[in-house]
Scaffold this active site. Structure first.
Site, PDB file in Angstrom:
ATOM      1  CG  ASN A   7     -17.832  23.738  33.055  1.00 36.12           C
ATOM      2  OD1 ASN A   7     -16.762  23.748  32.448  1.00 36.12           O
ATOM      3  ND2 ASN A   7     -18.532  24.835  33.283  1.00 36.12           N
ATOM      4  CE  LYS A  14     -17.155  25.175  36.882  1.00 35.69           C
ATOM      5  NZ  LYS A  14     -17.487  26.627  36.841  1.00 35.69           N
ATOM      6  NE  ARG A  72     -17.263  26.319  29.348  1.00 37.86           N
ATOM      7  CZ  ARG A  72     -16.032  26.690  29.690  1.00 37.86           C
ATOM      8  NH1 ARG A  72     -15.305  25.922  30.504  1.00 37.86           N
ATOM      9  NH2 ARG A  72     -15.510  27.804  29.235  1.00 37.86           N
ATOM     10  CG  HIS A 161     -17.032  33.848  28.165  1.00 35.29           C
ATOM     11  ND1 HIS A 161     -16.260  34.992  28.258  1.00 35.29           N
ATOM     12  CD2 HIS A 161     -16.401  32.906  28.915  1.00 35.29           C
ATOM     13  CE1 HIS A 161     -15.220  34.758  29.032  1.00 35.29           C
ATOM     14  NE2 HIS A 161     -15.277  33.501  29.442  1.00 35.29           N
ATOM     15  CG  HIS A 189     -18.799  35.851  30.871  1.00 34.33           C
ATOM     16  ND1 HIS A 189     -19.733  34.874  31.146  1.00 34.33           N
ATOM     17  CD2 HIS A 189     -17.632  35.406  31.396  1.00 34.33           C
ATOM     18  CE1 HIS A 189     -19.158  33.890  31.808  1.00 34.33           C
ATOM     19  NE2 HIS A 189     -17.865  34.190  31.975  1.00 34.33           N
ATOM     20  CG  LEU A 190     -17.078  41.835  33.203  1.00 32.41           C
ATOM     21  CD1 LEU A 190     -17.182  43.165  33.939  1.00 32.41           C
ATOM     22  CD2 LEU A 190     -16.147  41.945  32.008  1.00 32.41           C
ATOM     23  NE  ARG A 222      -7.473  33.292  29.241  1.00 36.31           N
ATOM     24  CZ  ARG A 222      -8.731  32.850  29.215  1.00 36.31           C
ATOM     25  NH1 ARG A 222      -9.645  33.519  28.536  1.00 36.31           N
ATOM     26  NH2 ARG A 222      -9.065  31.771  29.884  1.00 36.31           N
ATOM     27  N   GLY A 311     -18.488  36.116  37.678  1.00 39.85           N
ATOM     28  CA  GLY A 311     -18.024  36.393  39.033  1.00 39.85           C
ATOM     29  C   GLY A 311     -17.768  37.841  39.343  1.00 39.85           C
ATOM     30  N   GLY A 313     -18.566  40.501  37.256  1.00 39.22           N
ATOM     31  CA  GLY A 313     -19.720  41.283  36.834  1.00 39.22           C
ATOM     32  C   GLY A 313     -20.869  41.249  37.819  1.00 39.22           C
ATOM     33  CD  GLU A 314     -23.229  36.367  38.307  1.00 40.03           C
ATOM     34  OE1 GLU A 314     -23.373  35.826  39.426  1.00 40.03           O
ATOM     35  OE2 GLU A 314     -23.161  35.716  37.243  1.00 40.03           O
ATOM     36  CD  GLU A 365     -20.418  29.401  31.782  1.00 40.65           C
ATOM     37  OE1 GLU A 365     -19.848  29.466  30.673  1.00 40.65           O
ATOM     38  OE2 GLU A 365     -19.817  29.411  32.878  1.00 40.65           O
TER      39      GLU A 365
END
Length: 382
Positions: A7, A14, A72, A161, A189-190, A222, A311, A313-314, A365
């Protein structure tokens, strides 16, 4: 099957070594600060470091019996709607698509080429972030631009995403004990990048990111949604060049531009200390999420769940509760006790009686890439 997943970002690689049907990762790591003064000089050196770390931990790569290397790739345009076995022609098309994702596709392509040279006898599979959104209907992906110009340059909504949303959608359906083909979701997806996606029956039908990952929600650096006229105005009145505006919109706006920090943990700290700019930043962040949730509930007509992942969102209970505040009349409610949980498990955070379930589902992912890559190379040739 064992799959090596790469990735690659603009300044990091990664990696994970995964048996897609096994219980645990065989190896994982990250090489960061590529091209920076205190990091490795370039992606070639970074990939050599990845190989060295893997061989130190697992032995020679040639003896690992790799079924595939999964890569990816952020932007597949309208050319790639599924995982794709890489050859020279696929490499060429990915390069041609780089203007649509200049921050993401070039480093991904560099790692892909280097890995193919390092492991020439292993199948390499490209998994595209845009692929999941190739099911968008024309009414969702079309911009109201001059038709021939848009078609000539491929200007449309692509969405991103998708690898994460694909994984999370199936995981959410399992948690709901439903068939994914009969499950409607709003997936949030946050992370530093953030997006919302309306998923009907396991297929993306609308999503907040557009031609590039810039459109939609407020993000770490952004802008998200902005009147394009604001950029034209800044070009004329402030003398900002196209490159200046690109940097402004992508790298120095969002939470960073509003509050001076792109990490929500720092924004929370500042807000709690009374910083008005930080307070507005996090309220705006949540307002924009709520705006899209309402829109996508209307798009779906019937939703079974709203799903938080990635990250923020969880891990950010404040964002989850404030993003959905005031939506009880739509059947959306957060149980504050359930929402306060910690840990990395999937969790229901809505009351039992809520019409629409609210879930937290950790994304993976790398596992999704490994599964898609192994599935492709294991499929019988047609």
């Amino acid at each position: 099957m064992t799959v090596l997943v790469l990735n690659c970002g603009s300044s990091s690689i990664k990696y994970q070594l995964i048996a897609p049907d096994g219980p645990a990762r065989l190896a994982k790591g990250i090489v960061e600060r590529i091209g920076e003064d205190d990091g490795v000089p370039d992606h070639a050196a970074a990939l050599r470091q990845v190989v060295a770390e893997l061989e130190r931990d697992c032995g020679p790569l040639a003896e690992l019996g790799l079924a595939a290397v999964g890569h990816r790739i952020v932007h597949g345009g309208d050319r790639f709607a599924e995982p794709t076995l890489v050859d020279d022609d696929v490499e060429r098309v990915i390069e041609e698509l780089s203007p649509l994702a200049p921050l993401h596709n070039p480093p991904g392509l560099t790692a892909l080429r280097l890995a193919r040279r390092e492991l020439p006898d292993v199948p390499h599979v490209a998994v595209f972030d845009t692929a999941f959104h190739q099911t968008l209907p024309p009414v969702a992906y079309t911009y109201a631009l001059e038709r021939d110009l848009a078609a000539r340059y491929g200007v449309r909504r692509y969405g991103f995403h998708g690898t994460s949303v694909s994984y999370v959608s199936r995981a959410a359906a399992r948690l709901l004990d439903r068939d994914p083909d009969d499950t409607n979701l709003v997936v949030l997806h946050l992370g530093n990048g953030a997006s919302a996606t309306a998923v009907r029956g396991g297929r993306s039908v609308d999503t907040s990111m557009g031609l590039t990952p810039l459109e939609g929600l407020v993000m770490g650096t952004r802008t998200g949604d902005i009147d394009p006229g604001a950029l034209f105005y800044l070009h004329r009145e402030a003398g900002l060049s196209v490159d200046d505006l690109d940097r402004l919109a992508n790298r120095s706006s969002g939470l960073l531009g509003l509050a001076g920090a792109n990490d929500l943990r720092e924004v929370h700290r500042q807000a709690k200390a009374g910083d008005a700019a930080a307070q507005l930043a996090r309220e705006l962040y949540c307002y924009r999420i709520r705006h899209y949730v309402g829109a996508y509930l209307a798009v779906l007509g019937r939703a079974h769940a709203i799903v938080f992942t990635a990250g923020v969102g969880e891990n950010d209970s404040w964002v989850r509760s404030h993003s959905l505040a005031g939506l009880r009349h739509l059947g959306v409610e957060v149980d504050h006790v359930r929402n306060s949980f910690t840990g990395s498990r999937a969790q229901v955070i809505s009351p039992d009686e809520a019409a629409i379930t609210v879930l937290v589902v950790p994304t993976d992912e790398e596992l999704e890439i490994a599964r898609q890559a192994s599935g492709l190379v294991a499929a019988p040739a047609s």
